[in-house]
Design a protein around this motif. Structure first.
Motif, mmCIF file in Angstrom:
data_model
loop_
_atom_site.group_PDB
_atom_site.id
_atom_site.type_symbol
_atom_site.label_atom_id
_atom_site.label_comp_id
_atom_site.label_asym_id
_atom_site.label_seq_id
_atom_site.Cartn_x
_atom_site.Cartn_y
_atom_site.Cartn_z
ATOM 1 N N UNK A 175 0.832 -1.209 0.000
ATOM 2 C CA UNK A 175 0.000 0.000 0.000
ATOM 3 C C UNK A 175 0.867 1.260 0.000
ATOM 4 N N UNK A 176 2.077 1.161 0.554
ATOM 5 C CA UNK A 176 2.956 2.325 0.565
ATOM 6 C C UNK A 176 3.564 2.585 -0.799
ATOM 7 N N UNK A 222 2.137 1.820 -3.914
ATOM 8 C CA UNK A 222 1.161 1.613 -4.992
ATOM 9 C C UNK A 222 1.530 2.395 -6.244
ATOM 10 N N UNK A 223 2.165 3.556 -6.047
ATOM 11 C CA UNK A 223 2.488 4.391 -7.213
ATOM 12 C C UNK A 223 3.897 4.126 -7.732
ATOM 13 N N UNK A 276 -9.825 -10.998 -2.048
ATOM 14 C CA UNK A 276 -10.119 -9.881 -1.132
ATOM 15 C C UNK A 276 -9.231 -9.958 0.118
ATOM 16 N N UNK A 294 -6.571 -7.065 1.014
ATOM 17 C CA UNK A 294 -6.814 -6.117 2.100
ATOM 18 C C UNK A 294 -6.338 -6.623 3.454
ATOM 19 N N UNK A 295 -6.569 -7.885 3.733
ATOM 20 C CA UNK A 295 -6.281 -8.360 5.079
ATOM 21 C C UNK A 295 -4.806 -8.669 5.269
ATOM 22 N N UNK A 296 -4.215 -9.300 4.251
ATOM 23 C CA UNK A 296 -2.808 -9.636 4.412
ATOM 24 C C UNK A 296 -1.890 -8.622 3.742
ATOM 25 N N UNK A 330 -10.218 -2.068 6.108
ATOM 26 C CA UNK A 330 -9.785 -2.244 4.719
ATOM 27 C C UNK A 330 -10.065 -0.987 3.911
ATOM 28 N N UNK A 372 -7.696 1.713 4.934
ATOM 29 C CA UNK A 372 -6.373 1.512 4.348
ATOM 30 C C UNK A 372 -6.340 1.977 2.891
ATOM 31 N N UNK A 403 -4.088 5.097 1.627
ATOM 32 C CA UNK A 403 -3.070 4.833 0.600
ATOM 33 C C UNK A 403 -3.311 5.686 -0.645
ATOM 34 N N UNK A 432 0.329 -0.396 10.626
ATOM 35 C CA UNK A 432 -0.098 -0.470 9.231
ATOM 36 C C UNK A 432 -0.420 0.912 8.674
ATOM 37 N N UNK A 492 2.496 4.884 8.130
ATOM 38 C CA UNK A 492 3.106 5.546 6.964
ATOM 39 C C UNK A 492 2.215 6.605 6.323
ATOM 40 N N UNK A 493 0.924 6.570 6.626
ATOM 41 C CA UNK A 493 0.006 7.531 5.997
ATOM 42 C C UNK A 493 -0.502 8.557 7.014
ATOM 43 N N UNK A 545 -2.376 -9.061 10.039
ATOM 44 C CA UNK A 545 -2.186 -10.263 9.222
ATOM 45 C C UNK A 545 -1.882 -11.473 10.094
#
Lengths: 288, 442
Positions: A41-42, A44-45, A249, A253-255, B72, B75, B79, B97, B100-101, B406
């Motif tokens: 997620x950090x 993504x770009x 999913x 999202x979860x992992x 979710x 997040x 992000x 988690x 960072x944001x 997780x």
């Protein structure tokens, strides 16, 4: 003339092509890049290409294959059950619906409810202490099965899905049944066909394309099931009710396993495309 | 004509844009919806907005979306660099988690005396403060006082209790008051009050376990393992879940499930299903979040049991009594459009005035004894909350890291697999240990 016709086709199909490129092509391209990248997620770009490692991760993950098996089983069984019940209802209740067409609206009601709400509803309906079904079973028989334990959850989900989507199959079959020309039936009757012969040799063959389409649509819907299963049982004890959609999913999202999650969805896309392509080829060959 | 039309359009656009820009200028707070946390946040926001001299752009607006998939969605929003809210909910187990944001914050000077250092630390990550700890969650052992009193007063019942404990636990036990329970005492009591084990039981089940494959259920369960000395990692960072402590905790749940001491559908139960079972009057004990206390002791929501519900800390293992704790709070979005206003609200939220207002409006802040005394008559449960948190509260090693959620997910999958007979205990523990090695090494 040909040039002009090509130009017209091009102009008329341009909005659709642009729509597909923007709303399907771009996400598909991004998905392919992510599936070949190490990404979080950090990042993504700014994903880093990592070859096919995400695909290896997915293909060697036992949970992925369990999810495939669940989805295949669920899609097949629900499609068969919905089509069988829908077909029987369409044939045997057709005379009733012809006289009282408002009954169709009642049959269609389950389709009006969002699948997630159906899941929520059955979560209450089947709860041992607040649900009417276990309440009456306890009252009448002194016990009630655990509808959502590891042993029964799959079949409970099949029943819930079938109850909601059988009306869809019924509607298709009813329309196809009504579309059979009256003179065909009349001719068969004059030739002395029994009701069984009429059904087996006239009506079912004429309804065969509809049956095939209904089976296919319901299989696809069952295979990609998410909402009601996720609301009712989540991925189930030990992952026993994890469909492929739930697998993707949860991985995403979860992992936070974005690369493998997207790789799984790309694999699913390739498999779906191959099946659709084969069916299309088969239909085209049959048409020729 | 054209000029009039242009003027009308311009005025129309300005009118349409005015509420939009006002909304953007306000401080938007994304809260936890549909429970006492929402009620409390709305109340303190109203109090804050009613302050004299508060600038229009610093007024607080609250925003909620559904609980399902909340973390979710949060997040994905963070992000994507969302500017839809300035402050957002954070939890102890997810700070790593979202850090960072987000941006670290500085709280008011009163914060430490209001909450205490340990509670403030539930909102810290890598030594920095990321939020105000507005609600503390831990576990209570709820039980039916009427049933336990009857058991303790009846010698014949005690003999049956002894027989049952001998058969199922390999040791003859005597009934005890819940505040003295070990996990074995709890299990023996649960079995005694189960009709499948003891046909004379006044309740259908002795307990209700939350065994759905869901990360929050691992938080409820893991105090059993912790009380036997279990932990996620040792001080050197080695994963230690494949241990006797974890085995005993997992086996305890499986034994109760297999014996029918909890509903067979417990594998699909979480917070609301377990509460529904308990308030039906057909369950004798339940290990549950403190957030359920209001519902379970309210005669309107729990008419069958409200008057007889007792509350103690979770039972003890070899190492003593433990309860998982985590905090919910509010932190600053890195892309907040109104950081100044957001920080001003956070500063105020960490004062004694705000904390007491939050507590008075259904919130569950863990306050220091000096501060909670002011509201003890109104909210006696908060006194208990503070006591249990300070005496028995723990956070597993590594449980505030970026992959903590997780890890819980992984445990939920394999431990529920073991409880339902789809995996052996060895397989489940090996899979969890191996997965945690990867997750916590990152």
């Amino acid at each position: 003339m040909d040039t002009r016709r090509h130009l017209e086709w091009g102009v008329l199909s341009a909005p659709m092509v642009i729509f597909l490129l923007l709303f399907l092509g771009f996400p598909a391209l991004v998905n392919i890049v992510y599936s070949l990248s190490s990404v979080s997620f950090q990042t993504l770009r700014s994903p880093e290409l990592s070859g096919f490692s995400n695909y290896v991760t997915v293909l060697t993950d036992g949970n992925f294959w369990r999810a495939i098996w669940f989805s295949l089983r669920f899609g097949t069984i629900t499609a068969l059950a919905e089509c069988l019940i829908g077909f029987v209802l369409a044939i045997f209740l057709a005379p009733l619906f012809e006289k009282r067409s408002w009954l169709l609206a009642i049959i269609m009601l389950p389709l009006m409810v969002a699948p997630a709400l159906v899941g929520l509803m059955y979560r209450l309906v089947l709860h041992e202490f607040v649900g009417p079904v276990p309440h009456y079973l306890w009252a009448w028989f002194g016990s009630a099965p655990a509808f959502l334990n590891a042993t029964n959850a799959f079949w409970t989900l099949v029943v819930v899905e079938t109850l909601q989507w059988t009306p869809f199959a019924f509607l298709l079959f009813y329309m196809a049944y009504r579309a059979i020309p009256f003179d065909v039936r009349e001719a068969a009757q004059m030739d002395g066909s029994s009701a069984w012969d009429m059904l087996w040799r006239i009506e079912i063959p004429l309804m065969a394309p509809t049956i095939a389409i209904a089976l296919f649509i319901r299989f696809i819907d069952g295979f990609r099931v998410f909402d009601n299963v996720y609301v009712l049982t989540g991925s189930g004890p030990g992952g026993s009710t994890r469909s492929l959609s739930i697998y993707v999913y949860e991985a995403f999202f979860r992992q936070g396993e974005i690369g493998p999650a997207v790789a799984a969805s790309v694999l699913l896309f390739i498999a779906s495309f191959a099946v659709l392509f084969a069916i299309n080829q088969g239909l085209a060959r049959r048409a020729r | 004509m054209h000029r009039t039309l242009l003027k009308s359009l311009t005025l129309g656009l300005m009118a349409a844009a005015a509420p939009l820009s006002a909304a953007q200028a306000a401080v938007t707070v994304l809260g936890w919806p549909g429970g006492p946390e929402e009620t409390a946040l709305r109340a303190v926001a109203d109090i804050y907005n009613a302050q004299d001299g508060l600038a229009e752009e610093d007024r607080v607006e609250v925003l909620f979306f559904a609980r399902d998939g909340f973390w979710d969605k949060l997040q994905a929003d963070l992000a994507a660099g969302t500017q839809a809210f300035d402050l957002n909910l954070i939890a102890t187990y997810s700070i790593g988690r979202y850090a960072p944001f987000m941006e670290p914050v500085t709280l008011s000077d009163e914060a430490e005396s209001v909450y205490g250092e340990s509670v403030l630390s539930t909102m810290q990550f890598e030594g920095q403060q990321y939020g105000v700890p507005t609600d503390l969650s831990l576990h209570f052992m709820y039980f039916r006082e009427d049933l336990i009193e009857a058991l303790l007063a009846d010698a014949d019942a005690a003999a049956v209790y002894g027989d049952i404990s001998e058969e199922y636990l390999g040791e003859r036990l005597e009934p005890k008051a819940p505040d003295e329970w070990t996990w074995d005492d709890y299990a023996a009591t649960a079995l005694y009050f189960t009709q499948a084990v003891n046909p004379d039981s006044p309740t259908r089940y002795g307990t209700v376990l939350q065994m759905q494959n869901l990360l929050f259920n691992m938080m409820v369960w893991q105090s059993t393992a912790r009380s036997y000395g279990g932990n996620w990692m040792d001080d050197e960072g080695n994963i230690t879940v494949d241990s006797d402590a974890y085995r005993r905790g997992l086996e305890l749940y499986k034994m109760l499930y297999d014996a029918g001491a909890t509903p067979a559908d417990s594998t699909s139960y979480e917070f609301p299903e377990a509460n529904a079972a308990f308030v039906s009057g057909q369950v004798a004990t339940m290990l549950q979040w403190n957030g359920a206390a209001g519902e379970l002791t309210n005669p309107e929501t729990a008419p069958a049991v409200a008057d007889t519900v007792g509350i103690v800390a979770p039972p003890a293992g070899d190492e003593g009594r433990f309860t998982h704790i985590h905090g919910l709070g509010f932190g600053l979005n890195q892309n907040a459009p109104n950081k100044e206003g957001a920080l001003a609200f956070l500063q105020w939220l960490s004062t004694e005035e705000a904390a007491l207002a939050y507590a008075a409006n259904s919130g569950a802040p863990a306050l220091t004894p000096e501060v909670v005394a002011a509201i003890a008559d109104e909210r006696p449960d908060l006194v208990q909350l503070g006591e249990f948190a300070s005496q028995y509260g723990y956070v597993m090693n590594g449980a505030t890291g970026a992959n903590a959620l997780s890890v819980y997910e992984l445990q939920a999958q394999h431990f529920t697999g073991y409880w339902t007979g789809q995996e052996t205990l060895d397989e489940a523990l090996a899979a969890v240990a191996s997965g945690m090695e990867d997750m916590l090494a990152e």
